[in-house]
Design a protein around this motif. Structure first.
Motif, short mmCIF file in Angstrom:
data_model
loop_
_atom_site.label_atom_id
_atom_site.label_comp_id
_atom_site.label_asym_id
_atom_site.label_seq_id
_atom_site.Cartn_x
_atom_site.Cartn_y
_atom_site.Cartn_z
N PHE A 1 -5.86 -3.51 13.46
CA PHE A 1 -6.62 -4.25 12.46
C PHE A 1 -7.65 -3.35 11.78
N VAL A 2 -8.25 -2.44 12.53
CA VAL A 2 -9.17 -1.47 11.92
C VAL A 2 -8.41 -0.58 10.95
N LEU A 3 -7.21 -0.13 11.36
CA LEU A 3 -6.41 0.71 10.48
C LEU A 3 -6.03 -0.03 9.21
N ASN A 4 -5.73 -1.32 9.33
CA ASN A 4 -5.42 -2.12 8.14
C ASN A 4 -6.58 -2.16 7.17
N GLY A 5 -7.78 -2.16 7.69
CA GLY A 5 -8.95 -2.19 6.82
C GLY A 5 -9.24 -0.86 6.17
N SER A 6 -9.04 0.23 6.92
CA SER A 6 -9.41 1.55 6.39
C SER A 6 -8.28 2.21 5.61
N TYR A 7 -7.02 1.92 5.99
CA TYR A 7 -5.85 2.45 5.27
C TYR A 7 -4.91 1.27 5.02
N PRO A 8 -5.22 0.40 4.04
CA PRO A 8 -4.51 -0.88 3.92
C PRO A 8 -3.07 -0.78 3.46
N ASP A 9 -2.69 0.32 2.81
CA ASP A 9 -1.33 0.47 2.31
C ASP A 9 -0.40 0.76 3.49
N LYS A 10 0.58 -0.12 3.72
CA LYS A 10 1.45 0.02 4.88
C LYS A 10 2.33 1.27 4.80
N LEU A 11 2.74 1.65 3.61
CA LEU A 11 3.51 2.88 3.48
C LEU A 11 2.65 4.09 3.83
N VAL A 12 1.40 4.07 3.39
CA VAL A 12 0.47 5.14 3.74
C VAL A 12 0.23 5.17 5.25
N GLN A 13 0.17 4.00 5.87
CA GLN A 13 -0.03 3.97 7.32
C GLN A 13 1.08 4.72 8.06
N GLN A 14 2.32 4.56 7.62
CA GLN A 14 3.40 5.27 8.28
C GLN A 14 3.24 6.78 8.10
#
Length: 742
Positions: free
Chosen positions: A573-586
């Motif tokens: 959930f923290v990662l979703n807030g700081s890097y919200p783009d799911k493609l970027v998360q990967q």
């Protein structure tokens, strides 16, 4: 120092230990049902405290769409890049021949750094074993919700990419079924002659087995990352070519490549000078593929990447190991005993004595004493260097079972000195996990004196720092750097357990008529569960003191594990807030794996058993998998087994339990009921199989704690650690387990 008896407790089984209380609290914390998104954010805010806060999350958590600046490239397709910020603008990047002005690779214009990994983001460097060095420009790095790009400095020390790297790209409109891309249930299909994805070892010419998926965590199907996972780790230092061909959409229509790759494929002029300079390299890739029977006109995309060398992956850890033990010589580390408690049988029927204290280890971190938030201090050669006089004060906790001494407070008790065992605790725990009942049982079964210390980087003391890291991944080096220091702490603890000048020189480790409770002539061994199994694989590979390890519910490659673990819920959930783009998360997960390799099994797996690191003996490893595990995905355990060459007990599961076309593809069956070597045993307590997507298993009771609680598994583990013999407690049947807490 005082030696006393516990005065409280009258039951035949003592009350929960602090570890068990904390484990129960973690189970509640890391359950999505117990911590919905708003609660999770409050939780992480509380963990981070007022020092860190969560400014990067403000206004970002609700924004899960793809946002950010865009630039135009030669094909006229918009591509997002990270803005250059004053904080990192001074980092100088060596120019690379053929690089686009934006710094992004136009082969996949969806997102900078795609396709990933990609030798486009390397430069030639004759000083490295691979002849390459990673060269990410700041402008290409993902940015967080505050617009701050990830600092590439730590990544650019690597001479290649992670051996467990995901292969990432975006193919608009792709349908995996229509394209006949090998799924997680049919790894063997990846080697079919006409497979639409081919991964080729450019050195050996062999094809790599893999499975692929779309990111199920991205709610927008049009933006989902295509993720390709190798079935076993890529070989260190090798170069690989990726080719995608005949990809289809849901209607069965072939998807056409973008204009940049089509120009390379078809031999037509590219519109930019940078593109022309790159043409010979791409042409060499295409000719290699053609020589392997892959028609260039069928290609959607092709590129190459290089895996980091063993020196790049393991060099820092081997350096601090060798330096620290050279300083120590043949002696033992300095240590202090803080407490000694003898238990009555009513207080604990298994453990006679508990000992806690601390010991000194050279610290290679950049702050005095190496507290949470510190990272390596680096010398002129780039390797970790001890600041003169900097010492890490590591904790230890040890349990002495009644099999060693029935009554630790009696001066006339008979002592049967125990075998020394190191124990590695689970996620965000601590050394006090040695007090857990299942560990006490294991100690009794094998007559082990068990000692543990904290896994720095992922111990309870690191929770706030780890949460803060996810708000700005420039801080990520903290975690693997402290993890390597933690590995050194374990190695020093092993010396204390086995040296006559170590623990047994202190009255706390003496019982009866002055008899040591540890047999220092007996071989040291290692036992770890969950995180202790994951990081314990790395520790095993670098250990010069123990040669056998039991890794309970282990795995490797956190970039594979995180999305598949319920434990990651609040941190995700923290990662979703700081890097919200799911493609970027990967992409983020792929990037941080390049650094995480240095403190977890993924970076060491190829050297864990029969092909040891320099100055290190070969090892035997017993892997214990919990089928349907909610916390450590089975696929990560099985990838590890394939990589280290561990055979599997068959039948691993009862008929119908596995959804796979060929269950446990690529893992050879155990050929003898008793043998010497490494092995994988799967324990099934009836939990439903894991999902076929990159999401956690949430069905049924979590079996994560099941293998360690099975008496037959404890006997098997003790026999293995003491004799090196792999015995088979399950015979001709699958290993059925009695359910227990996770």
């Amino acid at each position: 120092m005082g030696i006393g008896s516990r005065s409280s407790g009258i039951s035949s089984r003592r009350s929960w230990s602090p570890t068990e209380h904390r484990a129960e609290a973690r189970r509640a914390v890391f359950s999505r049902a117990a911590a919905p998104p708003t609660a999770a954010l409050c939780l992480v805010g509380a963990l981070m405290g007022s020092t860190f806060g969560a400014p990067a999350l403000a206004g970002a958590a609700a924004n899960l769409s793809r946002t950010g600046p865009a630039v135009a490239i030669g094909t006229g397709v918009a591509m997002r890049t990270a803005p250059r910020t004053p904080a990192v603008a001074s980092i100088q990047q060596k120019p690379r021949m053929g690089r686009a002005p934006t710094g992004c690779d136009p082969l996949d214009p969806t997102q900078c750094l795609l396709p990933y990994p990609d030798d486009y983001f390397t430069v030639r460097d004759r000083s490295t074993p691979t002849g390459h060095r990673v060269d990410f420009p700041v402008s290409a790095m993902p940015t967080n919700a505050s617009g701050v790009p990830i600092d590439p400095t730590a990544f650019n020390r690597n001479d290649g990419f992670s051996p467990g790297t995901p292969v990432l790209l975006h193919v608009n409109g792709i349908d995996l079924s229509q394209s006949k891309i090998a799924p997680i249930t049919d790894i063997g299909a990846s080697l079919d002659p006409g497979a639409p994805i081919v991964i080729l070892d450019a050195r050996t010419g062999k094809r790599v087995a893999y499975w692929a998926e779309l990111d199920a965590n991205d709610p927008n199907p049009a933006e989902q990352a295509l993720i390709v996972h190798a079935a076993a780790d890529y070989r260190d230092g090798h170069r690989y070519i990726v080719a995608l061909r005949n990809l289809k959409d849901s209607s069965g229509q072939v998807i056409q490549p973008n204009a940049v790759f089509r120009d390379y494929r078809d031999g037509t002029p590219t519109p930019t000078q940078a593109g022309q300079r790159r043409r010979p390299h791409i042409e060499a890739i295409l000719q290699t593929l053609q020589s392997r029977g892959i028609d260039r006109q069928s290609l959607y995309l092709a590129w190459d990447f290089t895996i980091a060398s063993p020196q790049s992956l393991t060099g820092p850890m081997l350096h601090i190991r060798n330096d620290a033990f050279n300083k120590l010589g043949s002696g033992a580390p300095a240590f202090q005993v803080a407490s000694v408690t003898n238990f009555t049988t009513a207080q604990d029927p298994r453990v006679a004595r508990h000992i806690a204290g601390s010991f000194s280890v050279p610290s290679y971190l950049d702050q005095p004493g190496g507290p949470p938030g510190s990272r390596f201090n680096r010398g002129p050669d780039g390797l970790p260097a001890q600041i003169p006089g900097n010492v890490q004060t590591a904790n230890f906790e040890c349990v002495v079972p009644r099999s060693v001494v029935a009554d630790g407070s009696s001066s006339t008790a008979t002592v049967y000195p125990g075998h020394p065992m190191l124990y590695g605790h689970g996620l965000l725990g601590g050394a006090d996990e040695v007090n857990a009942s299942v560990i006490e049982n294991m100690a009794t079964v094998g007559n082990f004196v068990v000692c543990g210390t904290d896994w720095l980087g992922l111990a309870s003391q690191d929770v706030a720092t780890d949460a803060h890291i996810l708000t700005d991944l420039s801080q990520f080096p903290i975690l693997p750097d402290r993890g390597q220091q933690g590995m050194l702490d374990f190695l020093y603890l092993g010396r204390l357990m086995t040296s006559p000048a170590g623990f047994v020189s202190n009255p706390a480790f003496v019982a009866g008529a002055s008899h040591p409770v540890i047999d220092t002539s007996s071989s040291l061994s290692y036992y770890g569960n969950s995180q202790g199994g994951i990081q314990g694989g790395a520790l095993t590979a670098v250990s010069q003191q123990f040669t056998r390890a039991v890794l309970g519910v282990p795995g490797m490659d956190y970039s594979l594990l995180l999305n598949r673990s319920v434990d990651f819920d609040p941190f995700g959930f923290v990662l979703n807030g700081s890097y919200p783009d799911k493609l970027v998360q990967q992409i983020d997960l792929g990037l941080i794996q390049m650094l995480w390799d240095r403190s977890e099994a993924d970076g060491y797996a190829q050297f864990m058993t029969d092909h040891p690191l320099p100055g290190t003996p070969a090892h035997q490893v017993l892997l214990e998998e919990a089928f349907g595990d909610h916390q450590v995905a089975n696929i990560a355990t099985e990838t590890e087994a394939r990589t280290i060459g561990a055979p599997i007990h068959q039948p691993a599961l009862a008929t119908g339990r596995s959804p796979d076309v060929i269950p446990f593809y690529g893992i050879t069956p155990i050929s003898s009921p008793i043998f010497r070597g490494s092995a994988l045993f799967v324990w099934d307590s009836g939990t439903p199989p894991p999902p076929l997507t990159n999401t956690p298993n949430r069905a049924g009771p979590d079996p994560h704690g099941v293998p360690r609680a099975q008496p037959s598994a404890q006997w098997q583990g003790a026999t293995f650690l003491l004799s090196g013999l792999v015995t088979d407690p399950c015979g001709a049947a699958a290993c059925a387990a009695v359910p227990s807490g996770g």
